[in-house]
Design an enzyme around this catalytic site. Structure first.
Site, PDB file in Angstrom:
ATOM      1  N   CYS A   1       0.969  -1.270  -0.075  1.00  0.00           N
ATOM      2  CA  CYS A   1       0.034   0.216   0.146  1.00  0.00           C
ATOM      3  C   CYS A   1       1.066   1.072  -0.018  1.00  0.00           C
ATOM      4  O   CYS A   1       1.833   1.311   0.171  1.00  0.00           O
ATOM      5  CB  CYS A   1      -1.016   0.555   1.092  1.00  0.00           C
ATOM      6  SG  CYS A   1      -2.383  -1.287   1.349  1.00  0.00           S
TER       7      CYS A   1
ATOM      8  N   GLY B   1      -0.471   0.391  -4.859  1.00  0.00           N
ATOM      9  CA  GLY B   1      -2.289   0.192  -5.078  1.00  0.00           C
ATOM     10  C   GLY B   1      -2.915   0.380  -5.907  1.00  0.00           C
ATOM     11  O   GLY B   1      -2.926   2.002  -6.267  1.00  0.00           O
TER      12      GLY B   1
ATOM     13  N   ASN C   1       1.149   0.922   6.302  1.00  0.00           N
ATOM     14  CA  ASN C   1       1.005   0.468   4.991  1.00  0.00           C
ATOM     15  C   ASN C   1       1.859  -0.466   5.631  1.00  0.00           C
ATOM     16  O   ASN C   1       3.270  -0.196   6.410  1.00  0.00           O
ATOM     17  CB  ASN C   1       2.495   0.882   3.544  1.00  0.00           C
ATOM     18  CG  ASN C   1       2.848   0.514   2.631  1.00  0.00           C
ATOM     19  OD1 ASN C   1       4.286   0.751   2.816  1.00  0.00           O
ATOM     20  ND2 ASN C   1       2.809  -1.259   2.796  1.00  0.00           N
ATOM     21  N   GLY C   2       1.971  -1.929   5.128  1.00  0.00           N
ATOM     22  CA  GLY C   2       2.624  -3.262   5.864  1.00  0.00           C
ATOM     23  C   GLY C   2       1.884  -4.265   6.616  1.00  0.00           C
ATOM     24  O   GLY C   2       0.547  -4.481   5.733  1.00  0.00           O
TER      25      GLY C   2
ATOM     26  N   CYS D   1      12.763  -3.791   3.518  1.00  0.00           N
ATOM     27  CA  CYS D   1      12.526  -4.817   2.561  1.00  0.00           C
ATOM     28  C   CYS D   1      13.306  -4.523   1.387  1.00  0.00           C
ATOM     29  O   CYS D   1      12.993  -3.437   1.149  1.00  0.00           O
ATOM     30  CB  CYS D   1      11.152  -4.555   2.178  1.00  0.00           C
ATOM     31  SG  CYS D   1      10.186  -5.481   0.977  1.00  0.00           S
TER      32      CYS D   1
ATOM     33  N   TYR E   1      11.361  -5.025  -7.159  1.00  0.00           N
ATOM     34  CA  TYR E   1      10.213  -4.387  -8.092  1.00  0.00           C
ATOM     35  C   TYR E   1       9.113  -3.093  -8.003  1.00  0.00           C
ATOM     36  O   TYR E   1       9.660  -2.109  -7.846  1.00  0.00           O
ATOM     37  CB  TYR E   1       9.851  -5.844  -7.856  1.00  0.00           C
ATOM     38  CG  TYR E   1       8.141  -5.326  -8.789  1.00  0.00           C
ATOM     39  CD1 TYR E   1       8.134  -6.039  -9.620  1.00  0.00           C
ATOM     40  CD2 TYR E   1       6.965  -5.386  -7.674  1.00  0.00           C
ATOM     41  CE1 TYR E   1       6.899  -5.652 -10.501  1.00  0.00           C
ATOM     42  CE2 TYR E   1       5.879  -5.042  -8.278  1.00  0.00           C
ATOM     43  CZ  TYR E   1       5.499  -5.642  -9.633  1.00  0.00           C
ATOM     44  OH  TYR E   1       4.576  -4.670  -9.952  1.00  0.00           O
TER      45      TYR E   1
ATOM     46  N   CYS F   1       6.405 -13.134   1.203  1.00  0.00           N
ATOM     47  CA  CYS F   1       6.160 -12.370   2.224  1.00  0.00           C
ATOM     48  C   CYS F   1       4.888 -12.226   3.189  1.00  0.00           C
ATOM     49  O   CYS F   1       4.044 -11.879   2.766  1.00  0.00           O
ATOM     50  CB  CYS F   1       5.855 -10.822   1.295  1.00  0.00           C
ATOM     51  SG  CYS F   1       6.644  -9.388   2.888  1.00  0.00           S
TER      52      CYS F   1
ATOM     53  N   CYS G   1      16.289  -7.019   5.071  1.00  0.00           N
ATOM     54  CA  CYS G   1      14.927  -8.061   5.313  1.00  0.00           C
ATOM     55  C   CYS G   1      14.816  -9.051   3.958  1.00  0.00           C
ATOM     56  O   CYS G   1      14.505  -8.271   2.883  1.00  0.00           O
ATOM     57  CB  CYS G   1      13.187  -8.069   5.300  1.00  0.00           C
ATOM     58  SG  CYS G   1      12.805  -9.556   5.499  1.00  0.00           S
TER      59      CYS G   1
ATOM     60  N   CYS H   1      12.094 -13.033   1.265  1.00  0.00           N
ATOM     61  CA  CYS H   1      11.539 -14.100   0.441  1.00  0.00           C
ATOM     62  C   CYS H   1      12.481 -14.433  -0.355  1.00  0.00           C
ATOM     63  O   CYS H   1      11.739 -15.392  -1.688  1.00  0.00           O
ATOM     64  CB  CYS H   1      10.959 -12.965  -1.154  1.00  0.00           C
ATOM     65  SG  CYS H   1      11.616 -11.385  -1.294  1.00  0.00           S
TER      66      CYS H   1
HETATM   67  P1  AMP Z   1       4.469 -14.160 -11.896  1.00  0.00           P
HETATM   68  O1  AMP Z   1       3.987 -13.851 -13.644  1.00  0.00           O
HETATM   69  O2  AMP Z   1       3.509 -14.637 -11.631  1.00  0.00           O
HETATM   70  O3  AMP Z   1       5.756 -15.408 -12.724  1.00  0.00           O
HETATM   71  O4  AMP Z   1       4.750 -12.640 -12.361  1.00  0.00           O
HETATM   72  C1  AMP Z   1       6.238 -12.312 -12.400  1.00  0.00           C
HETATM   73  C2  AMP Z   1       5.960 -11.261 -12.733  1.00  0.00           C
HETATM   74  O5  AMP Z   1       4.963  -9.875 -11.614  1.00  0.00           O
HETATM   75  C3  AMP Z   1       6.741 -10.017 -13.240  1.00  0.00           C
HETATM   76  O6  AMP Z   1       7.489  -9.210 -14.264  1.00  0.00           O
HETATM   77  C4  AMP Z   1       7.051  -8.754 -11.904  1.00  0.00           C
HETATM   78  O7  AMP Z   1       7.795  -7.512 -12.324  1.00  0.00           O
HETATM   79  C5  AMP Z   1       5.710  -9.305 -10.949  1.00  0.00           C
HETATM   80  N1  AMP Z   1       5.700  -8.770  -9.865  1.00  0.00           N
HETATM   81  C6  AMP Z   1       6.463 -10.170  -8.855  1.00  0.00           C
HETATM   82  N2  AMP Z   1       5.934  -9.485  -7.726  1.00  0.00           N
HETATM   83  C7  AMP Z   1       5.132  -8.913  -7.627  1.00  0.00           C
HETATM   84  C8  AMP Z   1       3.726  -8.220  -6.699  1.00  0.00           C
HETATM   85  N3  AMP Z   1       4.663  -8.796  -5.044  1.00  0.00           N
HETATM   86  N4  AMP Z   1       2.902  -8.023  -6.782  1.00  0.00           N
HETATM   87  C9  AMP Z   1       2.609  -7.819  -8.595  1.00  0.00           C
HETATM   88  N5  AMP Z   1       3.735  -7.604  -9.562  1.00  0.00           N
HETATM   89  C10 AMP Z   1       4.951  -8.699  -9.042  1.00  0.00           C
END
Ligand code: AMP
Length: 453
Positions: A9, A35, A109-110, A243, A249, A389, A440, A443
């Site tokens: 968030c 978000g 957030n958290g 984190c 990302y 996470c 941290c 993950c």
């Molecule tokens: P997936 O298709 O499930 O392997 O998701 C990988 C893609 O989701 C990558 O392109 C990442 O940039 C993106 N991604 C990784 N972590 C998250 C997250 N927590 N929320 C949304 N997108 C994510």
């Protein structure tokens, strides 16, 4: 663990500015990437708190007319990201309550790791909850505290919660900002006009013309009162565990969090990845947008040209928010398309920041092969995501995390890549110029700092 409806968030707080709710609104715009499911703002004119929140993007929830009604010189705001998906707008924030001392709103957030234990205790004592949000626990703890003053009640409440929290509280005349002792999630303090701003990320400061002062320290409570500089209380000794996935990302590249610029960190990850996992190829292609800085770093380190071989349609939301696997596949297709003329017959290195379920990579590689790519070598600018996470990043359960269940070779086979490799944990820490001790990395390592219920 049962997932609470409060994942990634963004929070913002404005204090002592006559356009407080407008500044909160603009801040939420630049925090929208944290978000997209719901947004809300609560403001105070010194006598009364007002609140508007709803499902949807910031632009959908607010318009000029609505903002006009959020009067006063202080305001807090929130954007919510949650996949667990209760439809109720009650699960949007700020969380608002009337209680014996008056009115209060909270944004968070958290993720609180002892939320269920606390909730059970409160329910046993007769509390009635309106939402599934862990943040609502805090309202109850504050309302029920034996202390007489609000500050003492907030401290009392905070001392009972555990986990990850960057929080902003608004009462009729004061604002409070608090970061958990590990500082899992970012929270920065700035000056805006004669007032102050706290925000999950500094990109909000740039938009509203605020000047960065410093990060809110892990374990620090800041108190904002009219006509005074913010007062700081060290509620807990800081034991930083920032984190690292924020750098990988989540945060926006133009933000500076945990004292460093996100774009630079991502580029460093690409450089490290090129050193650790070289492969002969004709061009580097990022998965947009997440993979772009790392792909540039990889390209500069390896000397292999960088090309935008995949185009992204920016007008649809993130793929992650769709609950079913079927929808996710379709959305990846809608979102990304290859430039055939560029990649036909070429050996490609495709860079993304992470693989979660493997859906995105698999789709992309298939798409690139169909467009005529000769070889596709997938390189990931973080280690395998093996563990969920519990501190506020939305990851699926372990059984859905592909790297928890398959080796890199098996994943390569699944996503139909000619090769797949990841950045090592050491390489990641080198990229952010950090030590395991202050980050941290659960993950990627499964080393959890706080046990979750
Ligand atoms: P997936 O298709 O499930 O392997 O998701 C990988 C893609 O989701 C990558 O392109 C990442 O940039 C993106 N991604 C990784 N972590 C998250 C997250 N927590 N929320 C949304 N997108 C994510």
């Amino acid at each position: 663990m049962q997932r609470e409806l409060n994942e990634e968030c963004a929070v913002v707080g404005i204090f002592g500015h006559k356009e407080a709710s407008k500044l909160a609104y603009f801040s939420l715009h630049s925090l929208q990437h944290r978000g997209q499911e719901a947004a809300g703002i609560s403001s105070s004119d010194g006598k009364k708190l007002r609140i508007i929140k709803d499902r949807g993007l910031v632009t959908r929830v607010f318009n000029e007319q609505k903002l006009e009604t959020l009067t006063g010189s202080s305001a807090i705001g929130h954007t919510r990201y949650s996949t667990a998906g209760d439809d109720s707008i009650l699960d949007a924030q700020p969380v608002f309550a009337r209680y014996d001392l008056g009115e209060m709103a909270i944004v968070h957030n958290g993720n609180l790791t002892n939320a269920q234990t606390i909730r059970k205790k409160l329910i046993d004592k007769g509390a009635i909850f309106q939402t599934f949000m862990d943040t609502e626990n805090l309202i109850h703890l504050i309302a029920k505290s034996d202390e007489r003053k609000l500050l003492a009640r907030i401290i009392d409440g905070i001392k009972k919660i555990e986990g990850a929290y960057s929080l902003v509280f608004l009462s009729r005349t004061k604002m409070f900002a608090m970061r958990d002792p590990h500082g899992f999630r970012p929270l920065s303090l700035g000056r805006v006009g004669d007032g102050y701003v706290v925000s999950s990320e500094t990109c909000a400061f740039d938009l509203i013309g605020a000047k960065f002062i410093r990060d809110v320290k892990p374990g620090e409570l800041l108190i904002f009162e009219e006509g005074k500089a913010p007062r700081s209380i060290e509620l807990f000794k800081p034991t930083p565990k920032h984190c690292i996935f924020e750098y990988v990302y989540f945060a926006r590249p133009d933000s500076n969090i945990f004292g460093k610029n996100v774009y630079q960190m991502r580029k460093n990850m690409g450089r490290e990845l090129a050193k650790e996992q070289p492969v002969e190829a004709d061009m580097i292609i990022p998965v947009p947008d997440g993979g772009i800085p790392a792909a540039l770093g990889y390209s500069q380190e390896s000397g292999i040209p960088f090309e935008m071989g995949i185009m992204r349609n920016h007008y649809i939301g993130r793929t992650f928010i769709e609950p079913t696997q079927e929808m996710r596949d379709l959305k990846v297709k809608m979102k990304l398309s290859p430039i055939e003329e560029l990649i036909k017959g070429k050996r490609l290195i495709v860079i993304d920041d992470s693989i979660v379920r493997g859906t995105t990579s698999r789709r992309i590689i298939r798409m690139l092969k169909e467009a005529g790519a000769a070889e596709v070598h997938m390189r990931i600018s973080s280690p395998p995501t093996t563990d969920p996470c519990y501190y506020g990043v939305d990851t699926p359960d372990k059984n859905k995390l592909i790297a928890a269940n398959m080796s890199a070779d098996e994943i390569a086979h699944f996503i139909e890549a000619d090769s797949l490799s990841y950045l090592s944990n050491e390489g990641l820490l080198r990229s952010v110029d950090g030590e395991e001790a202050t980050y941290c990395t659960a993950c990627f390592t499964g080393d959890y700092i706080i046990d979750s219920e």
